[in-house]
Design an enzyme around this catalytic site. Sequence first.
Site, PDB file in Angstrom:
ATOM      1  N   GLY A  20       0.838  -1.196   0.000  1.00  0.00           N
ATOM      2  CA  GLY A  20       0.000   0.000   0.000  1.00  0.00           C
ATOM      3  C   GLY A  20       0.872   1.245   0.000  1.00  0.00           C
ATOM      4  CB  THR A  21       4.140   1.896   1.634  1.00  0.00           C
ATOM      5  OG1 THR A  21       3.648   1.661   2.952  1.00  0.00           O
ATOM      6  CG2 THR A  21       5.206   2.964   1.641  1.00  0.00           C
ATOM      7  CG  ASN A  68      -3.947   4.559   9.881  1.00  0.00           C
ATOM      8  OD1 ASN A  68      -4.298   5.561   9.247  1.00  0.00           O
ATOM      9  ND2 ASN A  68      -2.795   4.498  10.530  1.00  0.00           N
ATOM     10  CD  GLN A 127      -6.543   0.328   8.223  1.00  0.00           C
ATOM     11  OE1 GLN A 127      -7.353  -0.549   8.554  1.00  0.00           O
ATOM     12  NE2 GLN A 127      -5.251   0.215   8.459  1.00  0.00           N
ATOM     13  CB  SER A 144      -2.719  -2.782   1.318  1.00  0.00           C
ATOM     14  OG  SER A 144      -1.657  -3.581   1.767  1.00  0.00           O
ATOM     15  CG  HIS A 157      -0.465  -6.361   5.090  1.00  0.00           C
ATOM     16  ND1 HIS A 157      -0.425  -5.964   6.397  1.00  0.00           N
ATOM     17  CD2 HIS A 157      -0.078  -5.273   4.370  1.00  0.00           C
ATOM     18  CE1 HIS A 157      -0.023  -4.701   6.469  1.00  0.00           C
ATOM     19  NE2 HIS A 157       0.190  -4.265   5.252  1.00  0.00           N
ATOM     20  CB  THR A 196       9.629 -10.569 -12.187  1.00  0.00           C
ATOM     21  OG1 THR A 196      10.583 -10.394 -13.237  1.00  0.00           O
ATOM     22  CG2 THR A 196       8.934 -11.911 -12.319  1.00  0.00           C
ATOM     23  CB  CYS A 215       0.947  -0.118  10.295  1.00  0.00           C
ATOM     24  SG  CYS A 215      -0.225   1.186  10.031  1.00  0.00           S
TER      25      CYS A 215
HETATM   26  N1  PLP Z   1      -2.505   3.425   4.369  1.00  0.00           N
HETATM   27  C1  PLP Z   1      -3.110   3.125   5.528  1.00  0.00           C
HETATM   28  C2  PLP Z   1      -4.347   3.879   5.906  1.00  0.00           C
HETATM   29  C3  PLP Z   1      -2.614   2.132   6.357  1.00  0.00           C
HETATM   30  O1  PLP Z   1      -3.218   1.849   7.507  1.00  0.00           O
HETATM   31  C4  PLP Z   1      -1.439   1.452   5.975  1.00  0.00           C
HETATM   32  C5  PLP Z   1      -0.897   0.450   6.899  1.00  0.00           C
HETATM   33  O2  PLP Z   1       0.176   0.067   7.000  1.00  0.00           O
HETATM   34  C6  PLP Z   1      -0.841   1.779   4.738  1.00  0.00           C
HETATM   35  C7  PLP Z   1      -1.403   2.782   3.965  1.00  0.00           C
HETATM   36  C8  PLP Z   1       0.389   1.109   4.237  1.00  0.00           C
HETATM   37  O3  PLP Z   1       0.062  -0.109   3.603  1.00  0.00           O
HETATM   38  P1  PLP Z   1       1.169  -1.252   3.469  1.00  0.00           P
HETATM   39  O4  PLP Z   1       1.384  -1.800   4.852  1.00  0.00           O
HETATM   40  O5  PLP Z   1       0.569  -2.256   2.532  1.00  0.00           O
HETATM   41  O6  PLP Z   1       2.398  -0.625   2.939  1.00  0.00           O
END
Ligand code: PLP
Length: 381
Positions: free
Chosen positions: A71-72, A149, A177, A197, A199, A235, A321
């Site tokens: 997600g990042t 989050n 979220q 995302s 996970h 890949t 996180c």
């Molecule tokens: N955006 C939000 C609102 C999140 O809670 C998170 C959590 O880590 C992320 C982005 C980042 O996603 P990822 O852990 O897949 O990089």
Amino acid sequence: MTGIYLDHNATTTLDSRVLEVMLPWMQAQSGNPTSRHVFGRAARNAIEHARAQVAEACGAYASQVIFTGSGTEANNFAVKGISANQPARQILYSAIEHPCVSRPAIAMQQLGLSSQAIAVDGNGLIDSAQLKMQLKEPTSLVSVMLANNETGVIQNVATLAEMAREAGALMHTDAVQGLGKLPLSFTDLNVHAMTVSSHKIHGPQGAAALILDKRVDIQPLLHGGGQERGLRSGTENVAAIVGFGMACELAVTNLSYFASHTHALREQFEQGLAALNVMVFGKAASRLPNTSFFAIDGIEGETLVMALDRKGFAVASGSACSSDSTEPSHVLLAMGVASDLARGAVRVSFGAHNTAEQVADLLATLKQEILRLKQLTSIAA
Ligand code: PLP
């Protein structure tokens, strides 16, 4: 590992049905999805099947799904990639964004773009009057998360997207979220780009997606072999993408159970909190059903999290996180919460497997620990 897991907004366990579909891609001979032979074609087909599953869960077309590694990455891609290809105009992001939105927006200042935070009110909702004022300046991109989050507060993204569009700006939402916790429709949210995302929904780490309106001009973060329509070279992580697809399918099937079950647990929990004189943040706003963010005056959130951990309850303080610091939550500071109280914040985020009995146990333990910690503080004082 033992203990009761109450930190589902940070990450979730891999569903066994997800693992099952991933295993063949990790164990057997798997081709490179760009290869023309039978092994490559099988991997390509598996990715395209997952793309359709992700699209279905997001209310989008498969052709709008661009797989990324996290997600990042998807948020960095949206913020940097979209603003880089627009005429030099400002980027607006909400003051409560995850750092993987706010930091790339700030980083774009090095390229001469201005970026500014949009304020939120005491309930954690975007101040639309302020946004309207800020949109008077030429703006390339507005990024506002669907659900926070930490507090779980849900924004009215469709309305904000309308405001952005009227001002000639593109709109991105971080829906990491929201997926699996709320009905999600890229089309109805009316945005140009949306991040999800794997996970967070019992899928594997290492897969995520940016859902993108194909008309948007975006610059890739990664250049190379031209995978994902040339927008994300590298890949593909076939097993993780296949798992993400399956996790999306299960999230859609389980959505109404997840919402009603976790909402009931949260109600039970917050009724118990009320008796302990605890402040719950964002309570007046519409929130994710599973999330409760609260603070006890005079007790550090980190201290309470560690005390609960010793008693077998895994909860979080602030944004687990993203940070290992003891700085007060930037989300609460943006909501106008005093920094001493913000430092006391603790987040409980329920999952489908938590039970009412666990909530009762947590409340009983919380009560004991609050008493114990308050006594310790008064002895020290
Ligand atoms: N955006 C939000 C609102 C999140 O809670 C998170 C959590 O880590 C992320 C982005 C980042 O996603 P990822 O852990 O897949 O990089």
